[in-house]
Design an enzyme around this catalytic site. Sequence first.
Site, mmCIF file in Angstrom:
data_model
loop_
_atom_site.group_PDB
_atom_site.id
_atom_site.type_symbol
_atom_site.label_atom_id
_atom_site.label_comp_id
_atom_site.label_asym_id
_atom_site.label_seq_id
_atom_site.Cartn_x
_atom_site.Cartn_y
_atom_site.Cartn_z
ATOM 1 N N HIS A 4 -22.221 16.767 8.402
ATOM 2 C CA HIS A 4 -22.534 15.358 8.125
ATOM 3 C C HIS A 4 -23.964 15.131 7.661
ATOM 4 O O HIS A 4 -24.410 13.990 7.600
ATOM 5 C CB HIS A 4 -22.236 14.490 9.343
ATOM 6 C CG HIS A 4 -20.900 14.748 9.962
ATOM 7 N ND1 HIS A 4 -19.723 14.513 9.291
ATOM 8 C CD2 HIS A 4 -20.549 15.263 11.173
ATOM 9 C CE1 HIS A 4 -18.711 14.851 10.073
ATOM 10 N NE2 HIS A 4 -19.184 15.310 11.203
ATOM 11 N N LYS A 16 -23.681 0.209 13.371
ATOM 12 C CA LYS A 16 -22.482 0.370 12.549
ATOM 13 C C LYS A 16 -21.378 -0.603 12.933
ATOM 14 O O LYS A 16 -20.596 -1.046 12.079
ATOM 15 C CB LYS A 16 -21.985 1.812 12.638
ATOM 16 C CG LYS A 16 -22.967 2.846 12.110
ATOM 17 C CD LYS A 16 -22.412 4.256 12.246
ATOM 18 C CE LYS A 16 -23.400 5.293 11.726
ATOM 19 N NZ LYS A 16 -24.617 5.386 12.556
ATOM 20 N N GLU A 60 -23.349 2.764 1.783
ATOM 21 C CA GLU A 60 -22.653 4.054 1.781
ATOM 22 C C GLU A 60 -21.149 3.843 1.904
ATOM 23 O O GLU A 60 -20.683 3.087 2.766
ATOM 24 C CB GLU A 60 -23.173 4.930 2.917
ATOM 25 C CG GLU A 60 -24.674 5.167 2.838
ATOM 26 C CD GLU A 60 -25.118 6.351 3.684
ATOM 27 O OE1 GLU A 60 -24.279 6.939 4.379
ATOM 28 O OE2 GLU A 60 -26.316 6.680 3.639
ATOM 29 N N HIS A 92 -18.615 11.322 -0.368
ATOM 30 C CA HIS A 92 -19.619 10.378 0.114
ATOM 31 C C HIS A 92 -20.378 9.884 -1.115
ATOM 32 O O HIS A 92 -21.168 10.618 -1.699
ATOM 33 C CB HIS A 92 -20.555 11.103 1.090
ATOM 34 C CG HIS A 92 -21.621 10.219 1.676
ATOM 35 N ND1 HIS A 92 -22.038 10.349 2.972
ATOM 36 C CD2 HIS A 92 -22.350 9.211 1.147
ATOM 37 C CE1 HIS A 92 -22.981 9.461 3.214
ATOM 38 N NE2 HIS A 92 -23.184 8.760 2.115
ATOM 39 N N ARG A 122 -33.331 0.911 4.354
ATOM 40 C CA ARG A 122 -34.598 1.612 4.091
ATOM 41 C C ARG A 122 -34.461 2.403 2.800
ATOM 42 O O ARG A 122 -33.394 2.442 2.190
ATOM 43 C CB ARG A 122 -34.908 2.577 5.233
ATOM 44 C CG ARG A 122 -33.758 3.561 5.499
ATOM 45 C CD ARG A 122 -34.119 4.617 6.510
ATOM 46 N NE ARG A 122 -32.974 5.364 6.982
ATOM 47 C CZ ARG A 122 -32.381 6.365 6.352
ATOM 48 N NH1 ARG A 122 -32.837 6.721 5.164
ATOM 49 N NH2 ARG A 122 -31.350 7.005 6.865
ATOM 50 N N GLY A 150 -28.123 10.081 9.622
ATOM 51 C CA GLY A 150 -28.408 11.511 9.502
ATOM 52 C C GLY A 150 -27.367 12.389 10.148
ATOM 53 O O GLY A 150 -27.596 13.590 10.327
ATOM 54 N N GLY A 151 -26.207 11.816 10.518
ATOM 55 C CA GLY A 151 -25.167 12.619 11.126
ATOM 56 C C GLY A 151 -25.358 12.877 12.600
ATOM 57 O O GLY A 151 -24.524 13.544 13.229
#
Length: 668
Positions: free
Chosen positions: A235, A116, A275, A208, A297, A164-165
């Site tokens: 999340h 990130k 995102e 989101h 992906r 995936g949080g």
Amino acid sequence: MFTKILIANRGEIAVRVMRTARRMGIATVAVYSDADAHAMHVALADEAAHIGPAPAAESYLDGERIIAAAKATGAEAIHPGYGFLSENPDFAEAVEKAGLVFIGPSPRSIRALGLKDSAKQIMEKAGVPVVPGYHGDAQALVVLATKAREIGYPVLIKARAGGGGRGMRRVDHPDEFADALAAARREARTAFGDDRVIVEKLIEKPRHIEVQVFGDRHGNVVHLFERDCSAQRRHQKVIEEAPAPGMTAAMRMAMTQAAVKAAQAIGYHGAGTVEFIVDAAKGLKPDRFWFMEMNTRLQVEHPVTEMVTGIDLVEWQIRVAAGEALPLSQNEIGLSGHAVEARIYAEDPACDFLPATGTLHHLRFPQPIPGVTLRVETGVRQGDIISAHYDPMIAKLVVHARDRKAALSALASVLEETEIAGVAVNTAFLARLVQNSDFVAGKLNTRLIPRHQQALTSFPEPETRTMATAALAASGAKFAPDAPDPFDAISAYAHFHPITHRRAIRHGDRTRYYAITGLGDGRFAVRSEEENAETLVLPAEYGERIVPWPGHLTIFDGPDNHTFQLHDPLEQAGLAASGSESLRAPMPGLVKLVRVAPGDKVKKGQPLLVLEAMKMEHTVCAPHDGVIAETVAEGARVNDGTVLVRFAESNTPNAGRPARRNIEPSRL
């Protein structure tokens, strides 16, 4: 084009890829661990290769074994699915070095966008708006805490790797920062092998919204519109839909252009998802969205995009990997109707979404609804086991209809008709969510589920008639006058009086006893032995949807289901005689941290230890005030039912039972 591909994954995504490959005339190779030897994806593949023991680290995450399996079976390419090795640049690189094709983006793109911090730096240079925050290299507590103060609380600590949080914590006050950082790092290290984090400003009313992009090796990049994934808990996405509710033409133009710009900035090819976090406090505004991350992906929620565009994304992945150009240009990609996806998990919403394990003794998905397209994505069958080794997803139900109202109505109906028994599931929670007034009205943000959680997870106790029906069904009584078994002919008389049978059933922590008497005309009188209980007259052929399974039976009642345990008096007597009170592990896992020691006095709700199970950390809390007599050792691997904590004194009637309602998942 390829003639054979290996799918380096399991479950529903492996089955999904096989479906497209078969339609394209491509043979498939499945890989499987010891736990998956008889799994659905193995049965459906043309060939299968064993790659190791049940733990993912020794099988599905072992890139060398997977590449060796591909070469041994003559596969020309590897599709990674999602999760596991799908965003591992070293694996993608190793695949290419082995002379195989990785069905995904280049290792360079994965490496740049998979973290990130580096992804945000790339986006800033490309002119894509980025969430305010710190994504530098310094990782010392003092540096990160100082940056959090500068950003301004509340902030979000996020693992720089993975998704995936996992490894994510909200922090509202400086005093909470150190503990939250330690927890995020532990979870990130376990999930991704990387405990470095970034710190971002927390948007108070966020939505989101993500954009599906696709690029080829010829320099073409297109978008396939947006998906809304705002319905989340901790999340993690719960329900996804396309297009995003309330989306304006100006907002769509700004977001999709930013997404395409993001993909072009890295020379991206293959399927990707950009995102964005959106400040929805005043509606969707073109200047109120920011880049969060790019997933290199296929996404779990990709079916909703496929249903509104009519495009098979897996086919596009395979064609692009084979060197072909994108099948369509941007102006040839249209948007039609509305699609919604709900993720069915083995988990207990009433117990703070604690993941569940067990056997799927009964599994029945609904029939299609006229005028609505229903798609069931699953990698399990009746009789399969949901284990603690992998994600507890059972299926995804995806519906496509003419508009959002029709799609939500159809999804609610199919959720109510879905029947799963043997493990706790979230279908009733999902049915309530898609009928929630704020959700239906499109008043979405990532706080919607926490705001309504009590109503969404408060399930009614079974009614008197439901309990009586369960007792009758558990008894096995039926009206069959000519049956050789006397109780099958319970409507007859034993000399001078009707036959009466006594049956005990348990629901939750309560056991009830019922007297069942045949009335001689295909009906039964069922009466609870509790004081002032009424006698109910029930037909032998009851209309409820009832499913018996070993030691239990489940009654499906609209969106709700009630599971009853067939009472074993010997087992109950053993528990009562033991006289010991303990909290037991609700599933296999690893004890990551023990916070108390023998002799410590604890208060109700006080954290006792941290259990890592199903890739998540769960905090076990004290169910009441007491004194600790014994604890499990830190670092111990425990099985379902293993004693974690034993109290010096027994203060509650639930001694010795699994710690179901005393587990508070720190992040699921």
